[in-house]
Motif scaffolding. Structure first.
Motif, PDB file in Angstrom:
ATOM      1  N   UNK A   1     -11.997   2.427   8.903  1.00 15.36           N
ATOM      2  CA  UNK A   1     -11.466   3.197   7.788  1.00 15.36           C
ATOM      3  C   UNK A   1     -10.528   2.391   6.903  1.00 15.36           C
ATOM      4  N   UNK A   2     -10.049   3.037   5.850  1.00 14.52           N
ATOM      5  CA  UNK A   2      -9.203   2.386   4.853  1.00 14.52           C
ATOM      6  C   UNK A   2      -7.869   3.133   4.758  1.00 14.52           C
ATOM      7  N   UNK A   3      -6.770   2.400   4.874  1.00 13.59           N
ATOM      8  CA  UNK A   3      -5.441   2.983   4.786  1.00 13.59           C
ATOM      9  C   UNK A   3      -4.939   2.914   3.348  1.00 13.59           C
ATOM     10  N   UNK A   4      -4.390   4.023   2.882  1.00  9.97           N
ATOM     11  CA  UNK A   4      -3.723   4.058   1.587  1.00  9.97           C
ATOM     12  C   UNK A   4      -2.226   4.183   1.881  1.00  9.97           C
ATOM     13  N   UNK A   5      -1.485   3.110   1.613  1.00  7.31           N
ATOM     14  CA  UNK A   5      -0.069   3.046   1.965  1.00  7.31           C
ATOM     15  C   UNK A   5       0.764   3.162   0.698  1.00  7.31           C
ATOM     16  N   UNK A   6       1.593   4.194   0.642  1.00  9.82           N
ATOM     17  CA  UNK A   6       2.374   4.445  -0.566  1.00  9.82           C
ATOM     18  C   UNK A   6       3.645   3.636  -0.664  1.00  9.82           C
ATOM     19  N   UNK A   7       4.170   3.202   0.491  1.00  9.65           N
ATOM     20  CA  UNK A   7       5.446   2.476   0.473  1.00  9.65           C
ATOM     21  C   UNK A   7       5.400   1.317   1.452  1.00  9.65           C
ATOM     22  N   UNK A   8       5.699   0.112   0.934  1.00 12.77           N
ATOM     23  CA  UNK A   8       5.856  -1.088   1.762  1.00 12.77           C
ATOM     24  C   UNK A   8       7.285  -1.569   1.548  1.00 12.77           C
ATOM     25  N   UNK A   9       8.074  -1.600   2.626  1.00 12.78           N
ATOM     26  CA  UNK A   9       9.495  -1.901   2.523  1.00 12.78           C
ATOM     27  C   UNK A   9       9.850  -3.145   3.320  1.00 12.78           C
ATOM     28  N   UNK A  10      10.919  -3.840   2.886  1.00 15.57           N
ATOM     29  CA  UNK A  10      11.413  -4.957   3.676  1.00 15.57           C
ATOM     30  C   UNK A  10      12.425  -4.437   4.690  1.00 15.57           C
ATOM     31  N   UNK A  11      13.086  -5.343   5.413  1.00 16.38           N
ATOM     32  CA  UNK A  11      13.980  -4.928   6.495  1.00 16.38           C
ATOM     33  C   UNK A  11      15.247  -4.239   6.000  1.00 16.38           C
ATOM     34  N   UNK A  12      15.554  -4.374   4.723  1.00 17.92           N
ATOM     35  CA  UNK A  12      16.716  -3.693   4.153  1.00 17.92           C
ATOM     36  C   UNK A  12      16.358  -2.346   3.551  1.00 17.92           C
ATOM     37  N   UNK A  13      15.055  -1.985   3.586  1.00 16.43           N
ATOM     38  CA  UNK A  13      14.604  -0.724   3.019  1.00 16.43           C
ATOM     39  C   UNK A  13      14.232  -0.795   1.556  1.00 16.43           C
ATOM     40  N   UNK A  14      14.215  -2.015   0.978  1.00 14.62           N
ATOM     41  CA  UNK A  14      13.844  -2.170  -0.424  1.00 14.62           C
ATOM     42  C   UNK A  14      12.334  -2.332  -0.570  1.00 14.62           C
TER      43      UNK A  14
END
Length: 339
Positions: free
Chosen positions: A290-303
């Motif tokens: 399947x295919x994932x649709x990811x709305x948010x990719x964040x770094x370790x600080x949450x940005x």
């Protein structure tokens, strides 16, 4: 048994404790006190934008910060023969000597889960992973000691289905908060009406235990899982938690707001983790089947880290990190996660 109450003491933290404290302060004829840990007092209450400490001050509720409730000298002077204690997500295990200070059956634990099926911690995360859609609320007699934790008789219970659109822990928290407060308000109405409560023992044949979790230590994505299982995993560690994580090259990234997207391919496991598409709002990642649709990719600080993700990049979690995640056992005290 019937309850005759002149004083109410709430133990623990969470949004439900805040809601219950506000309701009790404004609507119940009892003296009200709260005992909480530093960890809970310093947590922001969802929907209030205030830490529990500030909330209780705002509502003029007398509260005590306790590192160890079983050794706290502030508690015994507050107890009368008509004092009812209710624990709501308390950080301590109440010892038998503490329980004996209350009248018999006057120290209760609120559990917003299906007992005895979901003993332990991180209840909503485990329920999401297990596709469990059964809501439940219980008031349970506290017996005291680790051996009897969550094994006391139930004096009040309610069951209800959960809406299908609940996908993240925060969705569960928000929905449950309303139902759970309704449950507690109904209990106090019944007390006022003189209801005779009957304690019912749990059927241990249906029992199960799920351990507490630490998102940063255990929420690591295994890209060998099916696409649908990865979506469940990402959802289970979504808000209010930091998010399920993996690695882009040597950078740890956290994924949130993930759904399954329609795909023309049935992706082979070798394609797993590859970013095959991007648009203005989402990153599309292949996963087995399947295919994932990811709305948010964040770094370790949450940005937001989405702009740094390129087409053709592969997200991957090293095997030794996955093994560490599986081996980790989260233990919490009144101060927080124990290392």
């Amino acid at each position: 048994m019937k309850y005759n109450i002149d004083r109410l003491i709430l133990f623990g933290g969470s949004r439900l404790l805040a809601d219950c404290a506000r309701y009790a302060k404004r609507s119940l004829p009892y003296e009200l006190f709260v005992f909480s840990s530093k960890r809970h007092l310093d947590e922001v209450i969802p929907g209030e934008k205030l830490k529990l400490r500030k909330f209780l001050q705002k509502e003029h509720v007398k509260f005590y910060e306790s590192e160890d409730i079983n050794r706290d000298k502030s508690l015994p002077p507050l107890l009368t023969k008509k004092t009812l204690g209710i624990a709501l997500g308390a950080a301590w295990v109440f010892e038998k000597n503490t329980v004996r200070r209350f009248q018999k059956n006057y120290f209760l634990d609120f559990m917003g889960i299906d007992l005895p099926r979901y003993r332990g911690g991180a209840h909503y995360t485990w329920m999401i992973l297990n596709r469990n859609r059964g809501g439940c609320a219980n008031l349970q007699v506290i017996l005291g000691g680790k051996a009897s934790l969550h094994r006391g008789p139930i004096i009040k219970r309610a069951e209800y289905p959960l809406p299908a659109d609940l996908s993240k822990p925060v969705d569960f928290f928000n929905f449950m908060a309303q139902r759970e407060l309704q449950f507690l308000r109904a209990f106090f109405r019944e007390v006022k009406q003189g209801q005779d409560f009957r304690a019912k023992r749990l059927d241990e044949r249906n029992s199960s235990y799920y351990p507490f979790l630490s998102t940063r230590d255990q929420g690591l994505i295994d890209w060998s899982w099916s696409a649908s299982d990865i979506v469940l995993f990402i959802s289970a560690f979504d808000d209010p938690y930091p998010g399920a994580s993996t690695f882009l090259k040597n950078q740890r990234v956290f994924l949130k707001s993930c759904t399954l997207s329609s795909a023309e391919e049935f992706y082979h496991p070798f394609v797993a983790g590859i970013v095959i598409r991007k648009d203005a709002h989402s990153v599309y990642i292949a996963a087995p089947g399947g295919l994932l649709k990811v709305g948010r990719v964040l770094d370790e600080t949450g940005k937001d880290f989405s702009d740094s993700v390129r087409l053709g990049d592969r997200l991957h979690t090293p095997i030794h990190i996955l093994e560490s995640a599986y081996m980790f056992r989260a233990e919490y005290s009144a101060k927080g996660l124990q290392r």
